[in-house]
Design a protein around this motif. Structure first.
Motif, mmCIF file in Angstrom:
data_model
loop_
_atom_site.group_PDB
_atom_site.id
_atom_site.type_symbol
_atom_site.label_atom_id
_atom_site.label_comp_id
_atom_site.label_asym_id
_atom_site.label_seq_id
_atom_site.Cartn_x
_atom_site.Cartn_y
_atom_site.Cartn_z
ATOM 1 N N THR A 51 28.151 30.353 44.960
ATOM 2 C CA THR A 51 28.143 31.638 44.525
ATOM 3 C C THR A 51 27.344 31.685 43.389
ATOM 4 O O THR A 51 26.355 32.592 43.281
ATOM 5 N N GLY A 134 31.047 38.676 36.250
ATOM 6 C CA GLY A 134 31.794 38.298 37.138
ATOM 7 C C GLY A 134 31.691 36.827 37.514
ATOM 8 O O GLY A 134 32.769 35.956 38.099
ATOM 9 N N GLU A 138 34.993 34.114 37.795
ATOM 10 C CA GLU A 138 35.182 33.212 38.956
ATOM 11 C C GLU A 138 35.247 31.802 38.378
ATOM 12 O O GLU A 138 36.290 30.980 38.773
ATOM 13 N N THR A 222 43.596 37.282 38.505
ATOM 14 C CA THR A 222 42.992 36.458 39.257
ATOM 15 C C THR A 222 43.863 35.835 40.339
ATOM 16 O O THR A 222 43.452 34.846 41.052
ATOM 17 N N GLN A 247 44.312 42.683 41.216
ATOM 18 C CA GLN A 247 43.491 41.668 41.633
ATOM 19 C C GLN A 247 41.985 42.335 40.976
ATOM 20 O O GLN A 247 41.714 43.344 40.851
ATOM 21 N N PHE A 249 39.297 40.581 41.648
ATOM 22 C CA PHE A 249 38.093 40.193 42.493
ATOM 23 C C PHE A 249 37.753 40.969 43.871
ATOM 24 O O PHE A 249 38.774 41.729 44.105
#
Length: 264
Positions: A51, A134, A138, A222, A247, A249
């Motif tokens: 990612t 972001g 993650e 998350t 959420q 994400f």
């Protein structure tokens, strides 16, 4: 425009903390299972490396990034797992070095990005600060998976403010992802930070409210812990419903974690 440097610095710090957690692991411990089905510790790091590479292309080579988007559209259900599988197959030392090189390159690209520039992503275009936020979310979330696999408890930091902010801002998305019309009006969210500060969002007099530790809220949004295992309080029917589907994400709703009693 706010200076994005603090979030870049926090992303670097979050990544370095996870690096320290895995750098000295024996090769066989990279194969330990994590709470994510089929994913080992190696898969978690491979996913972050993959990612980070996608984010780097988004910032530096929009045409190449568009190629990644087209690949994702051809296999929307499997492209994330395929990227993790490929990286996890590497020797751990090679995977670790790939992740380090990639995140250093991304850090440099984000810091060099022109102010006000926006870059393509799998969802709406993002600024450099939003991209870093972001990536921090993650990194923290997948770092939690690694910590769970290793049986260690991480010390929370105020870097969680970035994760919490995304979680609050993603409220309507969580409803839309499940085909539910979002509630009208803002909620009041009050979170106790690891430092003892109080982070607040939304109108002070909003009838729908969520309160509790910032760590617990971040674990919830998350989907790294079940609501039943967290000290979060909802006031109002809509706020209560949100805590069941929250959420932070992008993508379809995840299954989340089962309550600890149910998984024991």
């Amino acid at each position: 425009m706010a200076d994005p440097t603090p979030v870049f610095d926090d992303l670097r710090a979050e990544s370095d903390e996870l690096d320290r957690a895995v750098a000295e692991l024996a090769p066989e411990r990279w194969r330990l299972p994590t709470p994510a089905p089929r994913w080992t510790i190696a898969h978690q790091i491979a996913h972050l490396a993959w990612t980070d590479h996608s984010a780097l292309l988004a910032v530096t080579d929009a045409e190449a990034f568009q190629g990644l988007v087209e690949q994702a559209l051809k296999a929307p259900e499997s492209f994330v797992d395929e990227g993790a599988d490929a990286g996890a197959a590497l020797p751990p030392a090679e995977l670790l070095e790939r992740w380090r090189r990639g995140r250093e390159a991304l850090d440099a690209a984000l810091r060099a990005a022109p102010h006000g520039a926006r870059f393509p992503w799998y969802g709406p275009p993002m600024s450099a600060a939003s991209m870093a936020t972001g990536r921090l979310m993650e990194t923290w979330a997948h770092g939690q998976d690694v910590a769970d696999a290793l049986g260690v408890v991480r010390e929370p930091t105020d870097r969680l403010r970035h994760v919490a902010r995304i979680g609050v801002r993603a409220r309507d998305f969580a409803f839309h992802a499940r085909g539910i019309a979002p509630p009208e009006g803002e909620f009041r969210v009050e979170l106790l930070a690891p430092s003892g500060a109080l982070w607040t969002y939304g109108p002070e007099d909003a009838p729908q409210r969520v309160t509790g530790p910032a760590l617990d809220f971040c674990l919830l949004v998350t989907q790294r812990a079940h609501r039943d295992d967290l000290a979060l309080t909802a006031v109002g029917e809509d706020a209560d419903r949100w805590l069941g589907i929250a959420q932070a994400f992008a993508g379809p709703p995840g299954e989340g974690r089962a309550p600890k009693e149910a998984s024991a």
